[in-house]
Write an enzyme that holds these catalytic residues in place. Structure first.
Site, PDB file in Angstrom:
ATOM      1  N   MET A 259       0.668   0.858  -2.383  1.00 40.47           N
ATOM      2  CA  MET A 259      -0.480   1.044  -3.268  1.00 40.47           C
ATOM      3  C   MET A 259      -0.446   2.449  -3.860  1.00 40.47           C
ATOM      4  O   MET A 259      -1.238   3.326  -3.516  1.00 40.47           O
ATOM      5  CB  MET A 259      -1.778   0.811  -2.491  1.00 40.47           C
ATOM      6  CG  MET A 259      -1.956  -0.597  -1.983  1.00 40.47           C
ATOM      7  SD  MET A 259      -2.236  -1.793  -3.333  1.00 40.47           S
ATOM      8  CE  MET A 259      -0.693  -2.730  -3.264  1.00 40.47           C
ATOM      9  N   HIS A 260       0.472   2.677  -4.789  1.00 38.36           N
ATOM     10  CA  HIS A 260       0.683   4.021  -5.328  1.00 38.36           C
ATOM     11  C   HIS A 260      -0.591   4.599  -5.949  1.00 38.36           C
ATOM     12  O   HIS A 260      -1.067   5.666  -5.557  1.00 38.36           O
ATOM     13  CB  HIS A 260       1.797   3.986  -6.376  1.00 38.36           C
ATOM     14  CG  HIS A 260       3.133   3.574  -5.852  1.00 38.36           C
ATOM     15  ND1 HIS A 260       3.911   4.391  -5.069  1.00 38.36           N
ATOM     16  CD2 HIS A 260       3.828   2.416  -6.001  1.00 38.36           C
ATOM     17  CE1 HIS A 260       5.038   3.768  -4.763  1.00 38.36           C
ATOM     18  NE2 HIS A 260       5.010   2.572  -5.310  1.00 38.36           N
ATOM     19  N   ASP A 261      -1.150   3.898  -6.932  1.00 39.87           N
ATOM     20  CA  ASP A 261      -2.259   4.463  -7.695  1.00 39.87           C
ATOM     21  C   ASP A 261      -3.524   4.621  -6.864  1.00 39.87           C
ATOM     22  O   ASP A 261      -4.346   5.502  -7.131  1.00 39.87           O
ATOM     23  CB  ASP A 261      -2.551   3.588  -8.915  1.00 39.87           C
ATOM     24  CG  ASP A 261      -1.439   3.648  -9.947  1.00 39.87           C
ATOM     25  OD1 ASP A 261      -0.687   4.640  -9.953  1.00 39.87           O
ATOM     26  OD2 ASP A 261      -1.314   2.709 -10.751  1.00 39.87           O
TER      27      ASP A 261
ATOM     28  N   THR B  85       2.505   8.157  -1.542  1.00 38.57           N
ATOM     29  CA  THR B  85       2.251   6.785  -1.986  1.00 38.57           C
ATOM     30  C   THR B  85       3.241   5.784  -1.403  1.00 38.57           C
ATOM     31  O   THR B  85       2.905   4.608  -1.232  1.00 38.57           O
ATOM     32  CB  THR B  85       2.244   6.683  -3.526  1.00 38.57           C
ATOM     33  OG1 THR B  85       3.564   6.861  -4.044  1.00 38.57           O
ATOM     34  CG2 THR B  85       1.315   7.715  -4.140  1.00 38.57           C
TER      35      THR B  85
END
EC number: 3.2.-.-
Length: 304
Positions: free
Chosen positions: A232-234, A191
């Site tokens: 944009m981790h999620d 991520t």
């Protein structure tokens, strides 16, 4: 075939992008959303999730989940997402309400009604999922797999070794990782590579109404900057469902440290098999960044 998914989330600015992708990616069928305390309180994450569903006119049931971790005091990430969790855009008023049952029971009921096993996607702390697995073990055969954003094989982002979603409720994560269900872990190893570039971010206001809304939120998001790029981790958890070839995965034994003074919340990822224990998690270790960025552009163009 559309892949049926249930999404457990704690919006959160990057959660908003992941929710957009879950709704608009043509390969997915988002059937249920649940909220959990994480980035901000569960009252705020529920309000934010309902605002997003109303914004996109998405008729997806939503249940409010756990307000606190299983055994410890709550922590949040308001320093990253702002006090409201989604500051920067004025959403219109609506009268949507969550379902009248807790999230883990809503997931249980939906799993038991589903004609086939369902993929669960969890992009916040794992409290709701741990409650489901511990209180409703009869549901396990109805779970196809669990895909999470959380953890790390190396450095953390809220302590030297721990990633926020796991550190927010280590006991819940430990319960989930011991459960025996199939788990795909999209952690900081990938991520932190999932960056939207300044050039692309600058195009969002002219893309569509979703782009305009996200651009406003991004101006308050502190996981990077509009000048250097935003992580944009999620979104990586959703991307893996649609474009798994973009990710390099390795089956590993993963345990969650719950006791250490300095290491609580750490995901201990046994990449080299030193512990001699069977793998229980497929860990994402690398990402095709350009392919990811191209996919994001494609799916957000559909999010009108």
């Amino acid at each position: 075939m559309h892949l049926p998914i249930f999404l457990d989330t704690d919006p959160g600015i990057d959660d908003a992008v992941a929710i957009a992708a879950a709704i608009f990616a043509p390969e997915l069928d988002l059937q249920l959303m649940t909220t959990v305390a994480g980035n901000v309180s569960v009252e705020k994450t529920t309000r934010n999730a309902l605002q997003l569903l109303h914004f996109w006119n998405a008729e997806i049931p939503l249940a409010q989940g756990a307000a606190v971790p299983l055994v410890r005091a709550p922590r949040d990430a308001a320093s990253v997402h702002g006090e409201s969790g989604m500051a920067g855009y004025d959403f219109v008023e609506h009268n949507r309400k969550p379902l009248g049952i807790p999230a883990f029971l809503a997931i249980r009921d939906a799993l038991m009604r589903a004609p086939e096993p369902v993929t669960l996607v969890a992009i916040g702390p794992l409290t709701n999922i741990a409650l489901l697995l511990s209180q409703c073990p009869e549901c396990k055969p109805y779970i196809r797999r669990l895909v999470i954003m959380g953890g790390s094989a190396g450095r953390g982002n809220c302590t030297p070794n721990a990633e926020f979603n796991i550190a927010a409720d280590p006991e819940a994560a430990a319960c989930v990782f011991r459960s025996g269900i199939e788990i795909v872990m999209s952690g900081l190893d990938v991520t932190n590579q999932a960056i939207l570039t300044p050039d692309y971010l600058a195009t969002l206001p002219e893309l569509n109404r979703t782009g305009k809304m996200l651009h406003a939120l991004f101006s308050h998001y502190r996981s990077g900057s509009m000048q250097s790029g935003l992580r944009m981790h999620d979104l990586c958890a959703i991307a893996w469902l649609v474009r798994p070839e973009l990710f390099t995965l390795k089956p590993c034994f993963v345990a969650v440290e719950t006791q250490g003074e300095f290491t609580s919340g750490t995901t201990v990822v046994d990449i080299d098999g030193c512990l001699g224990k069977p793998a229980n998690v497929k860990v994402a270790l690398d990402l095709d960044v350009k392919g990811f960025q191209q996919w994001v552009a494609e799916v957000l163009a559909l999010a009108s």
